[in-house]
Structure formats: C-alpha cells, structure tokens
Design a protein around this motif. Structure first.
Motif, PDB file in Angstrom:
ATOM      1  N   ILE A  15     -41.911 -27.774 -12.688  1.00 58.74           N
ATOM      2  CA  ILE A  15     -40.707 -28.467 -12.212  1.00 58.74           C
ATOM      3  C   ILE A  15     -39.553 -28.270 -13.177  1.00 58.74           C
ATOM      4  O   ILE A  15     -38.397 -28.163 -12.772  1.00 58.74           O
ATOM      5  N   GLU A  16     -39.845 -28.173 -14.480  1.00 56.23           N
ATOM      6  CA  GLU A  16     -38.800 -28.006 -15.493  1.00 56.23           C
ATOM      7  C   GLU A  16     -38.302 -26.562 -15.596  1.00 56.23           C
ATOM      8  O   GLU A  16     -37.239 -26.317 -16.151  1.00 56.23           O
ATOM      9  N   MET A  17     -39.054 -25.618 -15.068  1.00 58.00           N
ATOM     10  CA  MET A  17     -38.678 -24.209 -15.166  1.00 58.00           C
ATOM     11  C   MET A  17     -37.542 -23.881 -14.210  1.00 58.00           C
ATOM     12  O   MET A  17     -37.400 -24.498 -13.158  1.00 58.00           O
ATOM     13  N   ASN A  18     -36.756 -22.859 -14.578  1.00 53.09           N
ATOM     14  CA  ASN A  18     -35.752 -22.374 -13.638  1.00 53.09           C
ATOM     15  C   ASN A  18     -36.458 -21.455 -12.628  1.00 53.09           C
ATOM     16  O   ASN A  18     -37.649 -21.161 -12.757  1.00 53.09           O
ATOM     17  N   TRP A  19     -35.708 -20.993 -11.637  1.00 50.45           N
ATOM     18  CA  TRP A  19     -36.338 -20.219 -10.560  1.00 50.45           C
ATOM     19  C   TRP A  19     -37.012 -18.954 -11.075  1.00 50.45           C
ATOM     20  O   TRP A  19     -38.120 -18.609 -10.659  1.00 50.45           O
TER      21      TRP A  19
ATOM     22  N   ILE B  50     -49.886 -20.287  -2.232  1.00 46.96           N
ATOM     23  CA  ILE B  50     -48.889 -20.280  -3.312  1.00 46.96           C
ATOM     24  C   ILE B  50     -47.683 -19.446  -2.900  1.00 46.96           C
ATOM     25  O   ILE B  50     -46.536 -19.857  -3.086  1.00 46.96           O
ATOM     26  N   VAL B  51     -47.939 -18.292  -2.315  1.00 47.21           N
ATOM     27  CA  VAL B  51     -46.845 -17.417  -1.863  1.00 47.21           C
ATOM     28  C   VAL B  51     -45.995 -18.139  -0.818  1.00 47.21           C
ATOM     29  O   VAL B  51     -44.765 -18.069  -0.847  1.00 47.21           O
ATOM     30  N   GLY B  52     -46.647 -18.872   0.079  1.00 46.61           N
ATOM     31  CA  GLY B  52     -45.913 -19.610   1.108  1.00 46.61           C
ATOM     32  C   GLY B  52     -44.989 -20.664   0.522  1.00 46.61           C
ATOM     33  O   GLY B  52     -43.843 -20.821   0.964  1.00 46.61           O
ATOM     34  N   CYS B  53     -45.467 -21.377  -0.477  1.00 46.25           N
ATOM     35  CA  CYS B  53     -44.617 -22.376  -1.136  1.00 46.25           C
ATOM     36  C   CYS B  53     -43.506 -21.711  -1.930  1.00 46.25           C
ATOM     37  O   CYS B  53     -42.390 -22.220  -1.996  1.00 46.25           O
ATOM     38  N   ALA B  54     -43.811 -20.604  -2.548  1.00 44.10           N
ATOM     39  CA  ALA B  54     -42.831 -19.928  -3.390  1.00 44.10           C
ATOM     40  C   ALA B  54     -41.727 -19.266  -2.564  1.00 44.10           C
ATOM     41  O   ALA B  54     -40.639 -19.019  -3.076  1.00 44.10           O
ATOM     42  N   ALA B  55     -42.012 -18.984  -1.306  1.00 45.45           N
ATOM     43  CA  ALA B  55     -41.025 -18.299  -0.463  1.00 45.45           C
ATOM     44  C   ALA B  55     -39.792 -19.163  -0.238  1.00 45.45           C
ATOM     45  O   ALA B  55     -38.693 -18.650  -0.080  1.00 45.45           O
ATOM     46  N   ASP B  56     -39.969 -20.472  -0.258  1.00 43.01           N
ATOM     47  CA  ASP B  56     -38.843 -21.379  -0.082  1.00 43.01           C
ATOM     48  C   ASP B  56     -38.314 -21.745  -1.461  1.00 43.01           C
ATOM     49  O   ASP B  56     -38.997 -22.390  -2.242  1.00 43.01           O
ATOM     50  N   ARG B  57     -37.112 -21.336  -1.747  1.00 43.98           N
ATOM     51  CA  ARG B  57     -36.552 -21.569  -3.084  1.00 43.98           C
ATOM     52  C   ARG B  57     -36.007 -22.975  -3.260  1.00 43.98           C
ATOM     53  O   ARG B  57     -35.519 -23.325  -4.309  1.00 43.98           O
ATOM     54  N   SER B  58     -36.131 -23.800  -2.248  1.00 37.40           N
ATOM     55  CA  SER B  58     -35.627 -25.160  -2.365  1.00 37.40           C
ATOM     56  C   SER B  58     -36.502 -25.957  -3.328  1.00 37.40           C
ATOM     57  O   SER B  58     -37.679 -25.680  -3.510  1.00 37.40           O
TER      58      SER B  58
ATOM     59  N   ASP C 202     -37.573 -28.806  -2.893  1.00 38.47           N
ATOM     60  CA  ASP C 202     -38.454 -29.709  -2.143  1.00 38.47           C
ATOM     61  C   ASP C 202     -39.921 -29.325  -2.257  1.00 38.47           C
ATOM     62  O   ASP C 202     -40.797 -30.184  -2.178  1.00 38.47           O
ATOM     63  N   TYR C 203     -40.207 -28.038  -2.411  1.00 34.99           N
ATOM     64  CA  TYR C 203     -41.585 -27.565  -2.414  1.00 34.99           C
ATOM     65  C   TYR C 203     -42.159 -27.345  -3.810  1.00 34.99           C
ATOM     66  O   TYR C 203     -43.298 -26.921  -3.939  1.00 34.99           O
ATOM     67  N   VAL C 204     -41.402 -27.619  -4.840  1.00 35.38           N
ATOM     68  CA  VAL C 204     -41.876 -27.385  -6.202  1.00 35.38           C
ATOM     69  C   VAL C 204     -43.118 -28.220  -6.528  1.00 35.38           C
ATOM     70  O   VAL C 204     -44.089 -27.688  -7.076  1.00 35.38           O
ATOM     71  N   PRO C 205     -43.158 -29.514  -6.191  1.00 34.77           N
ATOM     72  CA  PRO C 205     -44.390 -30.270  -6.478  1.00 34.77           C
ATOM     73  C   PRO C 205     -45.617 -29.700  -5.764  1.00 34.77           C
ATOM     74  O   PRO C 205     -46.703 -29.642  -6.339  1.00 34.77           O
ATOM     75  N   ALA C 206     -45.437 -29.245  -4.535  1.00 32.20           N
ATOM     76  CA  ALA C 206     -46.554 -28.644  -3.797  1.00 32.20           C
ATOM     77  C   ALA C 206     -46.977 -27.333  -4.449  1.00 32.20           C
ATOM     78  O   ALA C 206     -48.177 -27.064  -4.598  1.00 32.20           O
ATOM     79  N   ALA C 207     -46.010 -26.532  -4.857  1.00 29.03           N
ATOM     80  CA  ALA C 207     -46.328 -25.274  -5.528  1.00 29.03           C
ATOM     81  C   ALA C 207     -47.034 -25.538  -6.853  1.00 29.03           C
ATOM     82  O   ALA C 207     -47.975 -24.823  -7.217  1.00 29.03           O
TER      83      ALA C 207
END
Length: 79
Positions: free
Chosen positions: A9-13, A53-61, A63-68
């Motif tokens: 969560i603390e990391m940049n994209w 993991i790829v599915g969560c990572a595809a959305d750069r929002s 919102d999905y960081v905790p799930a990823a």
C-alpha cells in the motif's frame, strides 16, 4: 544504510508493479516445474493465484491495492 521496507500500500505504482511481477513470474515457474513433475493440481493452483494477482494489478486504481496485497501474501506463502 538500510531503509525500512514498505508495504504494498505504501509503494508507488512502479514499485508495486515490480513486486507483483516478481511473484507472478515465480508462481508461473513453480507451475511449470510442477507440471514437469506430474503435479497438475499444484500447477493449477499456482497459475490460479498468479492470474488473480494479474487481475488485481490490471486496475491501477487504489481501490484494489488491499486485495492485491492479500493475494500477493497468499502467493508468497503458497510458494
């Protein structure tokens, strides 16, 4: 000098993307090795986690960081 490790969560994209890529590639390699040894179930599980993991990572929002993060932790523990 060492710095404190960051959470996903603390990391940049870019940092986050790199971390996810490393884990996904490791899971795919694990799946290939499992198939070579005849363990189709292990291979399928590794690939499923990698694709999740790829599915969560595809959305750069954000919102999905905790799930990823949760999937990343699961993938690392699975390996």
């Amino acid at each position: 000098m060492q710095t404190m490790p960051k959470t996903l969560i603390e990391m940049n994209w870019n940092e986050r993307s790199g971390m996810l890529t490393v884990v996904v590639e490791a899971l795919r390699a694990m799946a290939e090795g499992a198939l070579e040894q005849g363990n189709a179930r292990l291979a399928a599980n590794a690939v499923s986690i990698a694709y999740s993991i790829v599915g969560c990572a595809a959305d750069r929002s954000e919102d999905y960081v905790p799930a990823a993060a949760l999937l990343l932790e699961h993938g690392i523990q699975f390996m």
